[in-house]
Motif scaffolding. Structure first.
Motif, PDB file in Angstrom:
ATOM      1  N   ASP A 155       0.781  -1.239   0.000  1.00  0.00           N
ATOM      2  CA  ASP A 155       0.000   0.000   0.000  1.00  0.00           C
ATOM      3  C   ASP A 155       0.817   1.296   0.000  1.00  0.00           C
ATOM      4  N   ASP A 190      -8.985   4.936   1.787  1.00  0.00           N
ATOM      5  CA  ASP A 190      -8.038   4.779   2.887  1.00  0.00           C
ATOM      6  C   ASP A 190      -7.540   6.144   3.364  1.00  0.00           C
ATOM      7  N   TYR A 191      -7.335   7.060   2.411  1.00  0.00           N
ATOM      8  CA  TYR A 191      -6.836   8.406   2.740  1.00  0.00           C
ATOM      9  C   TYR A 191      -7.798   9.116   3.692  1.00  0.00           C
ATOM     10  N   GLU A 206      -9.738   2.881  -3.917  1.00  0.00           N
ATOM     11  CA  GLU A 206      -9.324   2.240  -2.672  1.00  0.00           C
ATOM     12  C   GLU A 206      -8.380   3.145  -1.885  1.00  0.00           C
ATOM     13  N   SER A 207      -7.430   3.752  -2.614  1.00  0.00           N
ATOM     14  CA  SER A 207      -6.442   4.606  -1.965  1.00  0.00           C
ATOM     15  C   SER A 207      -7.120   5.844  -1.368  1.00  0.00           C
ATOM     16  N   ASN A 246      -7.796   1.014  -7.738  1.00  0.00           N
ATOM     17  CA  ASN A 246      -6.926   1.332  -6.605  1.00  0.00           C
ATOM     18  C   ASN A 246      -6.868   2.816  -6.281  1.00  0.00           C
ATOM     19  N   LYS A 247      -7.251   3.676  -7.234  1.00  0.00           N
ATOM     20  CA  LYS A 247      -7.419   5.095  -6.885  1.00  0.00           C
ATOM     21  C   LYS A 247      -8.538   5.217  -5.861  1.00  0.00           C
ATOM     22  N   ARG A 293       3.233  10.039   1.245  1.00  0.00           N
ATOM     23  CA  ARG A 293       1.870   9.776   0.802  1.00  0.00           C
ATOM     24  C   ARG A 293       1.356  10.939  -0.039  1.00  0.00           C
ATOM     25  N   VAL A 298       1.606   2.280  -3.468  1.00  0.00           N
ATOM     26  CA  VAL A 298       0.390   2.609  -4.227  1.00  0.00           C
ATOM     27  C   VAL A 298      -0.138   3.998  -3.836  1.00  0.00           C
ATOM     28  N   HIS A 299      -0.092   4.294  -2.517  1.00  0.00           N
ATOM     29  CA  HIS A 299      -0.623   5.567  -2.009  1.00  0.00           C
ATOM     30  C   HIS A 299       0.337   6.739  -2.226  1.00  0.00           C
TER      31      HIS A 299
END
Lengths: 251, 135, 117
Positions: A196, A238-239, A234-235, A231-232, C3, A199-200
């Motif tokens: 992750d 999560d953000y 999903e990310s 995944n955008k 991030r 990805v993030h």
């Protein structure tokens, strides 16, 4: 009865670092038969005209992922692109776009290999497992979750199709994301938390602007654009929701 | 690097990349619809400001809205918005997680059509609401 | 690895993109074509009294605020990426030009809507 071979003009973007300051186009008139691929056209050139022509290939059957190149400006596997479909026009062959050219049609693929390493493209067990516990069992439904994304052959056509990668090569890119998605979706895998952060990150999914061409050119219908864009979401979830997660949970 | 290293990888420039492939030309055109969306938002904002300055200011804004250049501009804006709608729902199947109905994955064309249908229904509802508020 | 803060802008881009894809076209038809010309809508749709009444109401204010601000954030994010596509890479100028304008427009819409008391 064997048909008489026709002749097709193949223009190759040559780059010989010891003599060329920059790439130059060289044309060859290649006799071909209906069963010949662009790769075989190049092999003919290498055998008959110029033995120094460099290109990568291996399986000749669209599974090894070695022979990707730009054919008339489109990323394609040269083994599964046939000269008969391009005739009578001239064929223009060039190394895969967005990668540095090592020599002729050979690209420097170190960046992609580094990315593959970084995403840990293997099953990371959720907990240590003893041999005595036997094999992992997986239902067809569980396999269907990720199967499409496991078809990637690392041919890098999607990177050559991705302008965002061309503009900023620190972007994780389509194939690496398809593989991240493939392992994250596997019920035997527990490695998501390790993948992750990449990805993030600023090198991650948000460099994608949903051009979608990566999925158009994929020879295995992996649909890497789908992996990136899922995944955008999903990310982003999560953000925004990471602060609501119970303390001690994996970020 | 030693002097004897013959490697000299060549990095090709990206300038004008989007002109080299019709797929990318279309991408740049649909990204360009953002200018139309921004222009319309600013027009609405200007209208609200005119309204806040009283009846006279509003009436001159309205006269401007009724002028042929404004009608022409809105006609062009409409085309931009319609293209945005079309391309937005065209790319949507690539952005959504798989949708399963009865165990079958819904096809991309079905998702696009559903999106366009939703836009049509929403538009009819908004127009009907406008007609009711205006009557 | 640092991030990315892109989710904030990406979410606004997506919300504005969806809203404009669903009803942007019909809004242009209503406010720019049908209402000014009286074709399809009453000729006095945009009379001072009617527009004032709509904008004075809280649902009306909210609708205008959502449309103006989300459309601006959608456009800002897209134009920001298009500048990058054209070789003008993410710097302070590009950010101010895109997100700065969207933020200013959002604030301006609040001020303008509250002025219509």
């Amino acid at each position: 009865m064997k048909a008489a071979p026709r002749t097709i003009r193949i223009e190759v973007l040559r780059y010989r670092p010891e003599q060329d300051k920059e790439p130059v186009v060289q044309g060859f008139d290649v006799p071909f038969t209906d069963d010949m691929s662009v790769l075989q056209g190049l092999q003919y050139i290498k055998d008959e005209f110029d033995g120094t022509l460099s290109f990568r290939w291996s399986c000749r059957m669209a599974i090894c992922g070695s022979c990707g190149m730009m054919i008339n400006g489109v990323p394609k596997l040269s083994c599964s692109t046939f000269l008969r479909d391009l005739y009578p026009n001239t064929v223009r062959v060039e190394a895969l776009a967005h990668f540095p050219i090592e020599r002729d049609l050979v690209i420097v693929l170190d960046d992609f290999i580094t990315k593959l390493h970084k995403i840990k493209p293997y099953i990371i067990p959720k907990e240590p497992r003893a041999l005595s516990q036997g094999e992992y069992l997986q239902t067809p439904e569980q396999m269907a979750q990720y199967e499409q994304f496991s078809a990637c052959i690392n041919c890098m056509l999607c990177y050559a199709a991705c302008p965002q990668y061309g503009l900023n090569s620190s972007f994780i890119g389509p194939a690496a994301m398809a593989l991240v998605h493939r392992y994250n979706l596997d019920n035997r895998d527990g490695g998501r938390a390790e993948r992750d952060p990449y990805v993030h990150s600023e090198e991650g999914v948000f460099n994608c602007t949903a051009v979608g061409y990566c999925s158009e050119v994929c020879p295995k219908d992996v649909d890497p654009a789908n992996a990136v864009n899922i995944n955008k979401t999903e990310s982003a979830k999560d953000y925004f929701l990471r602060f609501l997660k119970p303390k001690g949970a994996q970020a | 690097m030693s002097a004897s290293n013959a490697r000299r990888p060549y990095k090709r420039p990206m300038g004008g990349w989007w002109r080299k492939n019709p797929y990318f030309v279309e991408y740049m055109v649909h990204e360009g619809t953002a200018l139309f969306v921004a222009a319309y938002a600013l027009l609405l904002l200007a209208g609200v400001f005119a309204l806040g300055r009283g009846e006279a200011a509003w009436n001159s804004w309205l006269a401007l809205l009724r002028s042929p250049p404004s009608l022409l501009l809105h006609g062009v804006l409409l085309l931009g918005f319609l293209y945005h709608t079309w391309t937005w729902f065209n790319i949507m199947p690539r952005t959504l997680p798989p949708i399963l109905i009865g165990g079958e994955r819904v096809k991309a064309t079905t998702i696009t059509r559903a999106g366009l249908a939703a836009a049509l229904v929403a538009s009819v509802l908004v127009f009907a609401l406008a007609a009711r508020l205006a009557s | 690895m640092k991030r990315s803060n892109a989710p904030i802008f990406w979410a606004l881009f997506g919300a504005g993109g969806m809203l404009s894809a669903l009803i942007g076209g019909v809004l242009v038809i209503i406010t720019g074509l049908a209402a000014p010309t009286g074709m399809g809508l009453p000729g006095d749709t945009l009379s001072y009294a009617k527009v004032l009444a709509f904008t004075q109401s809280w649902p009306g204010k909210l609708a205008l605020f959502v449309v103006i601000s989300l459309f601006l954030w959608h456009a800002a994010h897209r134009i920001f990426h298009t500048l990058h596509d054209l070789g003008i890479h993410a710097g302070l100028v590009a950010r101010l030009l895109c997100y700065g304008v969207a933020a200013a427009g959002t604030l301006a819409s609040i001020v303008a809507l509250l002025q219509v008391a």
